[in-house]
Design a protein around this motif. Structure first.
Motif, PDB file in Angstrom:
ATOM      1  N   TYR A 110       0.875  -1.208   0.282  1.00  0.00           N
ATOM      2  CA  TYR A 110      -0.226  -0.303   0.106  1.00  0.00           C
ATOM      3  C   TYR A 110       1.069   1.286  -0.188  1.00  0.00           C
ATOM      4  O   TYR A 110       0.632   2.333  -0.080  1.00  0.00           O
ATOM      5  CB  TYR A 110      -0.930   0.031   0.992  1.00  0.00           C
ATOM      6  N   ILE A 111       1.904   1.469   1.090  1.00  0.00           N
ATOM      7  CA  ILE A 111       2.910   2.192   0.469  1.00  0.00           C
ATOM      8  C   ILE A 111       3.674   2.459  -0.469  1.00  0.00           C
ATOM      9  O   ILE A 111       3.714   3.776  -0.727  1.00  0.00           O
ATOM     10  CB  ILE A 111       4.080   2.178   2.256  1.00  0.00           C
ATOM     11  N   MET A 112       4.220   1.487  -1.212  1.00  0.00           N
ATOM     12  CA  MET A 112       4.418   1.510  -2.614  1.00  0.00           C
ATOM     13  C   MET A 112       3.472   2.611  -3.006  1.00  0.00           C
ATOM     14  O   MET A 112       3.982   2.962  -4.490  1.00  0.00           O
ATOM     15  CB  MET A 112       5.624   0.088  -2.636  1.00  0.00           C
ATOM     16  N   THR A 113       2.406   2.170  -3.095  1.00  0.00           N
ATOM     17  CA  THR A 113       1.442   2.388  -4.007  1.00  0.00           C
ATOM     18  C   THR A 113       1.119   3.987  -4.393  1.00  0.00           C
ATOM     19  O   THR A 113       0.769   4.561  -5.022  1.00  0.00           O
ATOM     20  CB  THR A 113       0.040   1.128  -4.432  1.00  0.00           C
ATOM     21  N   LEU A 157      -5.860   1.680  -2.109  1.00  0.00           N
ATOM     22  CA  LEU A 157      -6.106   1.000  -0.791  1.00  0.00           C
ATOM     23  C   LEU A 157      -6.701  -0.013  -2.276  1.00  0.00           C
ATOM     24  O   LEU A 157      -7.284  -1.186  -1.631  1.00  0.00           O
ATOM     25  CB  LEU A 157      -7.588   1.704  -0.439  1.00  0.00           C
ATOM     26  N   PHE A 158      -7.191  -0.135  -3.032  1.00  0.00           N
ATOM     27  CA  PHE A 158      -7.592  -1.563  -4.165  1.00  0.00           C
ATOM     28  C   PHE A 158      -6.401  -2.354  -4.121  1.00  0.00           C
ATOM     29  O   PHE A 158      -6.278  -3.383  -4.648  1.00  0.00           O
ATOM     30  CB  PHE A 158      -8.469  -0.637  -5.153  1.00  0.00           C
ATOM     31  N   ILE A 239     -16.278   8.110   0.185  1.00  0.00           N
ATOM     32  CA  ILE A 239     -16.721   6.531  -0.708  1.00  0.00           C
ATOM     33  C   ILE A 239     -15.898   5.746  -0.876  1.00  0.00           C
ATOM     34  O   ILE A 239     -16.119   4.643  -0.560  1.00  0.00           O
ATOM     35  CB  ILE A 239     -18.211   7.263  -1.497  1.00  0.00           C
ATOM     36  N   GLY A 240     -15.164   6.544  -1.354  1.00  0.00           N
ATOM     37  CA  GLY A 240     -13.991   5.625  -2.333  1.00  0.00           C
ATOM     38  C   GLY A 240     -13.475   4.822  -0.933  1.00  0.00           C
ATOM     39  O   GLY A 240     -13.146   3.130  -0.900  1.00  0.00           O
ATOM     40  N   ALA A 241     -13.112   5.694   0.120  1.00  0.00           N
ATOM     41  CA  ALA A 241     -11.832   5.371   1.207  1.00  0.00           C
ATOM     42  C   ALA A 241     -12.816   4.046   1.938  1.00  0.00           C
ATOM     43  O   ALA A 241     -12.439   2.685   2.361  1.00  0.00           O
ATOM     44  CB  ALA A 241     -11.393   6.262   1.873  1.00  0.00           C
ATOM     45  N   ILE A 247     -14.297  -3.690   1.106  1.00  0.00           N
ATOM     46  CA  ILE A 247     -13.231  -4.556   0.198  1.00  0.00           C
ATOM     47  C   ILE A 247     -12.027  -5.101   0.806  1.00  0.00           C
ATOM     48  O   ILE A 247     -11.996  -6.539   1.084  1.00  0.00           O
ATOM     49  CB  ILE A 247     -13.079  -3.962  -1.056  1.00  0.00           C
ATOM     50  N   LEU A 248     -11.138  -4.037   1.100  1.00  0.00           N
ATOM     51  CA  LEU A 248      -9.878  -5.181   1.785  1.00  0.00           C
ATOM     52  C   LEU A 248      -9.745  -5.640   2.378  1.00  0.00           C
ATOM     53  O   LEU A 248      -9.037  -6.966   2.500  1.00  0.00           O
ATOM     54  CB  LEU A 248      -8.950  -4.074   2.118  1.00  0.00           C
TER      55      LEU A 248
END
Length: 261
Positions: A110-113, A157-158, A239-241, A247-248
């Motif tokens: 996640y951090i890399m992304t 997050l995805f 909303i996305g978060a 989902i995560l």
């Protein structure tokens, strides 16, 4: 802390020893080069008009989506390595535990992304922002570092969620590659938001796809469109978060269930 540093060294060695992982890891840099140099060359060959706007919109969606997608692919291969080598069974008896190890792996992915997304967008803005222009107005002048960081934090997050789902279903790297190709098509579905049909309330049909929310929010900052059905940028991100975190969590539990039984 030492145990996590040891794990980080192990993960770095795992990435470096596999050419595919290295390629996936470098893909955000490739996206940055394309966005900063290749795509602007395409724009310069086109005349001002709707064709230019549509082309610019499509290529920007590619920039926003595919950097994180390929890091998800790398994470999938790393998780499949763990399954093939029974690393999770070994880690399960350590103080970290299998669940702790997966959380650690997904955290650094996640951090890399997040970092790669910021580098791609901020780099494009600084290097070629003035070449992404409609009627003399630079699109990147409409977004600042706060918008970029917000998009990166939510959009990233995805990446671990997708990696967990793909590696849960795939039995090996060959199957994993097949899943990655399939999800690559699905990841591009939000590109349908460029159609007039999905400019109003029907845009939320695409909201079932987790990467829609952050991408839609940032695109509306880049291409302001007056429509009563649109939300403001922070609300798209909120909303996305929430949706991506849900989902995560589901993907994490599903993966653990699949590898433990």
């Amino acid at each position: 802390m030492k145990k996590y540093l040891s794990l980080l060294r192990y993960e770095a060695k795992t990435i470096l020893r596999d050419t595919i992982n290295l390629y996936m890891c470098m893909f955000p840099i490739i996206i940055l080069l394309l966005a900063s140099y290749v795509f602007p060359m395409i724009f310069e060959t086109m005349e001002e008009g709707q064709g230019l706007e549509v082309t610019m919109l499509i290529l920007l969606i590619v920039v926003l989506i595919f950097g994180s997608f390929f890091l998800a692919a790398m994470a999938t291969f790393l998780l499949l390595d763990n399954k093939d080598e029974n690393t999770l069974n070994t880690v399960a008896v350590t103080p970290v535990g299998a669940s702790g190890y997966i959380k650690f792996k997904m955290t650094y992915i996640y951090i890399m992304t997040v970092i790669s997304t910021i580098v791609v967008l901020l780099g494009t803005k600084l290097i070629a922002g003035n070449r992404y222009a409609i009627q003399g107005v630079s699109l990147f002048d409409r977004i600042g570092i706060v918008h970029i960081i917000g998009f990166a934090l939510v959009g990233a997050l995805f990446t671990p969620a997708l990696a967990l789902v793909q590696s849960a279903f795939a039995k090996n790297k060959i199957e994993g590659f097949a899943f990655i190709k399939g999800t690559g098509m699905v990841a591009m579905i939000p590109i349908l938001m460029i159609l007039d049909t999905f400019e109003g309330g029907l845009q939320y049909i695409l909201g079932i796809f987790p990467n829609f929310w952050a991408v839609k929010g940032l695109l509306l900052k880049l291409f302001p469109i007056e429509n009563s059905a649109n939300l403001n940028y922070p609300l798209y991100l909120l909303i996305g978060a929430a949706y991506n975190i849900f989902i995560l969590i589901v993907a994490y539990r599903f993966f653990l269930k699949k590898v433990q039984y």
